[in-house]
Design a protein around this motif. Sequence first.
Motif, PDB file in Angstrom:
ATOM      1  N   ILE A   1      36.499  14.675 -15.780  1.00  0.00           N
ATOM      2  CA  ILE A   1      36.855  13.930 -14.656  1.00  0.00           C
ATOM      3  C   ILE A   1      35.597  14.461 -13.728  1.00  0.00           C
ATOM      4  O   ILE A   1      35.300  15.365 -13.368  1.00  0.00           O
ATOM      5  CB  ILE A   1      37.967  14.230 -13.934  1.00  0.00           C
ATOM      6  CG1 ILE A   1      39.131  13.363 -14.731  1.00  0.00           C
ATOM      7  CG2 ILE A   1      38.039  13.385 -12.559  1.00  0.00           C
ATOM      8  CD1 ILE A   1      40.416  13.750 -14.453  1.00  0.00           C
ATOM      9  N   ILE A   2      34.856  13.273 -12.992  1.00  0.00           N
ATOM     10  CA  ILE A   2      34.134  13.577 -11.791  1.00  0.00           C
ATOM     11  C   ILE A   2      34.570  12.885 -10.607  1.00  0.00           C
ATOM     12  O   ILE A   2      34.874  11.540 -10.571  1.00  0.00           O
ATOM     13  CB  ILE A   2      32.531  13.034 -12.099  1.00  0.00           C
ATOM     14  CG1 ILE A   2      31.631  13.596 -10.886  1.00  0.00           C
ATOM     15  CG2 ILE A   2      32.456  11.804 -12.479  1.00  0.00           C
ATOM     16  CD1 ILE A   2      30.163  13.506 -11.443  1.00  0.00           C
ATOM     17  N   SER A   3      34.652  13.582  -9.402  1.00  0.00           N
ATOM     18  CA  SER A   3      35.135  12.813  -8.102  1.00  0.00           C
ATOM     19  C   SER A   3      34.113  12.875  -7.054  1.00  0.00           C
ATOM     20  O   SER A   3      33.474  13.966  -6.701  1.00  0.00           O
ATOM     21  CB  SER A   3      36.266  13.593  -7.958  1.00  0.00           C
ATOM     22  OG  SER A   3      36.807  13.402  -6.786  1.00  0.00           O
TER      23      SER A   3
ATOM     24  N   ALA B   1      35.381   8.811 -13.512  1.00  0.00           N
ATOM     25  CA  ALA B   1      34.809   8.893 -12.133  1.00  0.00           C
ATOM     26  C   ALA B   1      35.721   8.267 -11.061  1.00  0.00           C
ATOM     27  O   ALA B   1      35.922   7.172 -10.906  1.00  0.00           O
ATOM     28  CB  ALA B   1      33.330   8.743 -12.211  1.00  0.00           C
ATOM     29  N   PHE B   2      36.067   9.160 -10.258  1.00  0.00           N
ATOM     30  CA  PHE B   2      36.751   8.686  -8.748  1.00  0.00           C
ATOM     31  C   PHE B   2      35.879   8.360  -7.616  1.00  0.00           C
ATOM     32  O   PHE B   2      34.932   9.345  -7.384  1.00  0.00           O
ATOM     33  CB  PHE B   2      37.697   9.746  -8.405  1.00  0.00           C
ATOM     34  CG  PHE B   2      39.084   9.827  -9.530  1.00  0.00           C
ATOM     35  CD1 PHE B   2      39.958   8.850  -9.416  1.00  0.00           C
ATOM     36  CD2 PHE B   2      39.135  10.904 -10.469  1.00  0.00           C
ATOM     37  CE1 PHE B   2      41.098   8.888 -10.515  1.00  0.00           C
ATOM     38  CE2 PHE B   2      40.173  10.949 -11.179  1.00  0.00           C
ATOM     39  CZ  PHE B   2      41.064   9.981 -11.299  1.00  0.00           C
TER      40      PHE B   2
ATOM     41  N   LEU C   1      35.777   2.039 -11.334  1.00  0.00           N
ATOM     42  CA  LEU C   1      36.566   1.503 -10.290  1.00  0.00           C
ATOM     43  C   LEU C   1      37.712   0.790 -11.051  1.00  0.00           C
ATOM     44  O   LEU C   1      38.839   1.020 -10.748  1.00  0.00           O
ATOM     45  CB  LEU C   1      35.946   0.935  -8.904  1.00  0.00           C
ATOM     46  CG  LEU C   1      35.393   1.527  -8.115  1.00  0.00           C
ATOM     47  CD1 LEU C   1      34.763   0.742  -7.217  1.00  0.00           C
ATOM     48  CD2 LEU C   1      36.335   2.602  -7.258  1.00  0.00           C
ATOM     49  N   LEU C   2      37.508  -0.006 -11.706  1.00  0.00           N
ATOM     50  CA  LEU C   2      38.053  -0.687 -12.904  1.00  0.00           C
ATOM     51  C   LEU C   2      38.934   0.075 -13.472  1.00  0.00           C
ATOM     52  O   LEU C   2      40.207  -0.017 -13.985  1.00  0.00           O
ATOM     53  CB  LEU C   2      37.417  -1.781 -13.654  1.00  0.00           C
ATOM     54  CG  LEU C   2      36.821  -3.021 -12.925  1.00  0.00           C
ATOM     55  CD1 LEU C   2      35.756  -3.850 -13.553  1.00  0.00           C
ATOM     56  CD2 LEU C   2      38.029  -3.792 -12.280  1.00  0.00           C
ATOM     57  N   LYS C   3      38.298   1.054 -14.462  1.00  0.00           N
ATOM     58  CA  LYS C   3      39.023   2.080 -15.301  1.00  0.00           C
ATOM     59  C   LYS C   3      40.026   2.834 -14.534  1.00  0.00           C
ATOM     60  O   LYS C   3      41.085   3.041 -14.843  1.00  0.00           O
ATOM     61  CB  LYS C   3      37.834   2.908 -15.805  1.00  0.00           C
ATOM     62  CG  LYS C   3      38.445   3.762 -16.999  1.00  0.00           C
ATOM     63  CD  LYS C   3      37.666   4.961 -17.400  1.00  0.00           C
ATOM     64  CE  LYS C   3      36.559   4.572 -18.106  1.00  0.00           C
ATOM     65  NZ  LYS C   3      35.604   5.637 -18.628  1.00  0.00           N
TER      66      LYS C   3
END
Length: 195
Positions: free
Chosen positions: A130-132, A152-153, A177-179
């Motif tokens: 995860i990347i934020s 990715a957030f 964003l959709l994910k």
Amino acid sequence: DKWDGSRIDLSISSNAARENQITFYSSITDINNFGTVNFNGEVQLWKNTFSSYSSIRRCKFNFFDAKNNNFGKELILENCDFLDSCNFENAQNENVTSLKIEKCNFNKYVYFDNANIYSLLIESSFFKEIISFQDATFNKIKFNRTHFEKIAFFSNINIISKTDLDLNTVRTIKAQLLKTENKIVKAQKNSIFNA
């Protein structure tokens, strides 16, 4: 090794290996060149001011913590491997800082939360976890040949110069964003049906 509240001009290269933890805290730092170094301990850069151009090339890091830094005019990370978490939270200098990440591999979590950076370019890089970018502000941001294996957030991200966004960057952000939205909807449905 620990450097506290001083001015440091640093160059490390030529296949060096560092076993112990390295900490720079509240220093004025020029990383003129980290080249071909394996950092086996933790690298911690906290609340530093980088006075000019810095580059880190062909290095291998375990835990890399660079929060609350002002990266000066430009920081380049090129051909680096980050084996553990990487933290750029609260990076500041919205007027001039250019952060370029090229051909890097990130094996664990990466955080840019609350960063305020003028320009971020991530090119030919791979993020396995995860990347934020939550609550981060960028004047310009660009993703080119960048792969997010997990997610990715981008919650509350602020991109000031939207006219400079290229189509590939827009597609990358939209896909993430959709994910994220699909995972939230799925979790909500599961909680309803399992109640």
